[in-house]
Design a protein around this motif. Structure first.
Motif, PDB file in Angstrom:
ATOM      1  N   TRP A 145     -10.569   3.591  -3.372  1.00  0.00           N
ATOM      2  CA  TRP A 145      -9.476   3.420  -2.407  1.00  0.00           C
ATOM      3  C   TRP A 145      -8.522   2.362  -2.947  1.00  0.00           C
ATOM      4  N   PRO A 146      -7.337   2.254  -2.405  1.00  0.00           N
ATOM      5  CA  PRO A 146      -6.378   1.271  -2.924  1.00  0.00           C
ATOM      6  C   PRO A 146      -6.887  -0.163  -2.775  1.00  0.00           C
ATOM      7  N   LEU A 194      -1.994   6.972   6.623  1.00  0.00           N
ATOM      8  CA  LEU A 194      -3.251   6.492   6.069  1.00  0.00           C
ATOM      9  C   LEU A 194      -3.155   5.020   5.675  1.00  0.00           C
ATOM     10  N   CYS A 195      -2.016   4.611   5.159  1.00  0.00           N
ATOM     11  CA  CYS A 195      -1.836   3.196   4.812  1.00  0.00           C
ATOM     12  C   CYS A 195      -1.876   2.305   6.058  1.00  0.00           C
ATOM     13  N   SER A 215      -3.869  10.947  -4.511  1.00  0.00           N
ATOM     14  CA  SER A 215      -2.969  12.072  -4.285  1.00  0.00           C
ATOM     15  C   SER A 215      -3.057  12.512  -2.834  1.00  0.00           C
ATOM     16  N   LEU A 216      -1.893  12.517  -2.153  1.00  0.00           N
ATOM     17  CA  LEU A 216      -1.848  12.901  -0.740  1.00  0.00           C
ATOM     18  C   LEU A 216      -0.437  13.337  -0.405  1.00  0.00           C
ATOM     19  N   THR A 217      -0.319  14.208   0.581  1.00  0.00           N
ATOM     20  CA  THR A 217       0.993  14.645   1.042  1.00  0.00           C
ATOM     21  C   THR A 217       1.819  13.432   1.440  1.00  0.00           C
ATOM     22  N   PRO A 218       3.056  13.288   0.936  1.00  0.00           N
ATOM     23  CA  PRO A 218       3.848  12.069   1.199  1.00  0.00           C
ATOM     24  C   PRO A 218       4.013  11.754   2.680  1.00  0.00           C
ATOM     25  N   VAL A 219       4.053  12.769   3.523  1.00  0.00           N
ATOM     26  CA  VAL A 219       4.241  12.506   4.944  1.00  0.00           C
ATOM     27  C   VAL A 219       3.037  11.755   5.528  1.00  0.00           C
ATOM     28  N   ALA A 274       0.816  -1.214   0.000  1.00  0.00           N
ATOM     29  CA  ALA A 274       0.000   0.000   0.000  1.00  0.00           C
ATOM     30  C   ALA A 274       0.852   1.268   0.000  1.00  0.00           C
ATOM     31  N   TRP A 275       1.913   1.294   0.766  1.00  0.00           N
ATOM     32  CA  TRP A 275       2.705   2.528   0.897  1.00  0.00           C
ATOM     33  C   TRP A 275       3.344   2.950  -0.434  1.00  0.00           C
ATOM     34  N   PRO A 276       4.126   2.103  -1.085  1.00  0.00           N
ATOM     35  CA  PRO A 276       4.781   2.579  -2.322  1.00  0.00           C
ATOM     36  C   PRO A 276       3.841   2.745  -3.512  1.00  0.00           C
ATOM     37  N   THR A 277       2.647   2.146  -3.487  1.00  0.00           N
ATOM     38  CA  THR A 277       1.738   2.236  -4.646  1.00  0.00           C
ATOM     39  C   THR A 277       0.594   3.207  -4.428  1.00  0.00           C
ATOM     40  N   PHE A 278       0.540   3.835  -3.289  1.00  0.00           N
ATOM     41  CA  PHE A 278      -0.589   4.719  -2.998  1.00  0.00           C
ATOM     42  C   PHE A 278      -0.659   5.881  -3.994  1.00  0.00           C
TER      43      PHE A 278
END
Length: 401
Positions: A104-105, A62-63, A53-57, A44-48
């Motif tokens: 959602w993912p 969220l994941c 679209s979301l702030t990387p921090v 989930a983290w690297p493919t989000f």
């Protein structure tokens, strides 16, 4: 100097690292849940950013909320499902890939399916209905022309696990019924065997004792020259045998599984003096003294004292025929004591046939010691025998009206 030999680098082994991570899971968390959580979060983290679209921090946060509740779904299924569903709903306005059919993912969707299944399998009916209905409504938020397919998928997924839950419950009930039936069958077999033994004992013992009663009662009329004293002796024998026969029948009746109620011969402190009187009437040279109030003793103490007196008199009649027997019973505030002292048997008196392997003394000792009392049975200096039993006093309770 020769060049220093360089040690080759060891290749990384991610599979071993994954195994060590799973093996170090928190106590009580199933290994499949840990493995599924690790895989979902790692994907989930690297493919989000590919679909949303979301702030990387904030992406890992969220994941985590969208996948980590899988770890707790076996203990808190409803809470875990609610956190995942809320994470899915947060992702809907962040969707920025028109060709992606989910709001959602995919990893969140898999976590939602897993936690929903846990709710259906474990939660109560109200929570199951709420979780299924909310998940169905959540599917309507997907930006896809095949929303109906997602709704049907949630319903079919839920129905599958509802049927699985019913199957598991039915199997538990079948196992419980099987165990209950086996226990009832075992008890029935035991009761039938006990009843068979009771019938056999009744046929043998009761028949023989009945013959003794009949012979003792008819002897004065069958024999010539029976004096009144001998007639009285036969009557005493018949009465004793009849009383013993009644006790045997009542005890056998208690053993029968189908005996709901039945009278039993009274036992206890109130029956001590009748036992002594019956022994004297049977011809024993017996003297007794009672100091204290036997009526204040509770049932257990009274039964033990009566059995000690009864067995001591029986032993004296068998092993010291014609001897003088003295019984002293003392009841004080703390202890009830019975002392049975018989002298040596009279020379020339008819001996009672011996029966080896008797357990009278051992039985008396076991009864007394079971309630914390003391027991001794020792030969006397004059050739007789002395039995002493001291039992703690428990005052008979009086019912209040």
């Amino acid at each position: 100097m020769p060049p220093t030999a360089r040690r080759p680098l060891r290749p990384l082994r991610p599979l071993r690292s994954l195994k060590s991570l799973v093996s170090s899971r928190p106590a009580g968390v199933p290994a499949p849940a840990v493995l599924l959580t690790v895989v979902l979060f790692a994907v989930a983290w690297p493919t989000f950013h590919l679909t949303h679209s979301l702030t990387p921090v904030l992406v890992p946060v969220l994941c985590a909320t969208g996948t980590w509740p899988v770890l707790t779904m076996h203990r808190r299924p409803t809470t875990s499902w609610a956190v995942v569903a809320a994470s899915c709903l947060v992702c809907v306005p962040l969707h920025d890939s028109p060709g992606f059919a989910l709001g959602w993912p995919v990893t969140f969707h898999l976590a939602l399916a897993a936690t929903l299944a846990a709710v259906v399998l474990q939660a109560d009916t109200v929570r199951v209905f709420a979780a299924v209905a909310t998940s169905t409504l959540l599917m309507l938020a997907n930006p896809s022309p095949v929303v109906v397919g997602w709704v049907v998928g949630v319903l079919l997924w839920s129905v599958f696990f509802v049927l699985l839950r019913w199957l598991l419950v039915s199997r538990r009930q079948v196992r419980a019924e099987t165990a209950r039936a086996s226990e009832q069958s075992r008890l029935r077999v035991t009761a039938e065997e006990r009843n068979r033994l009771v019938r056999d004992l009744h046929d043998v013992v009761a028949h023989q004792m009945s013959m003794i009663v009949v012979q003792a009662q008819s002897a004065p009329y069958r024999l010539q020259g029976v004096t009144p004293a001998i007639h009285a002796e036969f009557d005493s024998v018949a009465g004793t045998a009849r009383e013993a026969l009644n006790q045997v029948r009542e005890l056998l009746g208690v053993l029968r599984s189908d005996a709901a109620t039945g009278a039993t011969t009274p036992v206890g402190a109130d029956q001590i003096e009748p036992v002594l009187t019956a022994a004297r009437r049977a011809g024993m040279d017996l003297t007794w003294t009672v100091t204290g109030d036997l009526g204040r003793l509770d049932g257990t103490t009274g039964i033990i004292l009566q059995r000690v007196v009864q067995e001591s008199l029986s032993n004296a009649s068998r092993h010291a025929t014609g001897a003088t027997v003295l019984v002293r019973i003392t009841v004080d505030d703390d202890t009830a004591t019975v002392v049975t002292d018989n002298g040596p048997g009279v020379d020339g008196a008819p001996a009672v046939p011996e029966h080896g392997g008797g357990t009278g003394i051992a039985g008396m000792a076991a009864r007394v010691q079971a309630v914390g009392g003391t027991f001794t049975a020792v030969p006397a200096t004059d050739g007789g025998f002395t039995v002493t039993a001291a039992v703690p006093v428990h005052v008979r309770s009086r019912k209040t009206r």
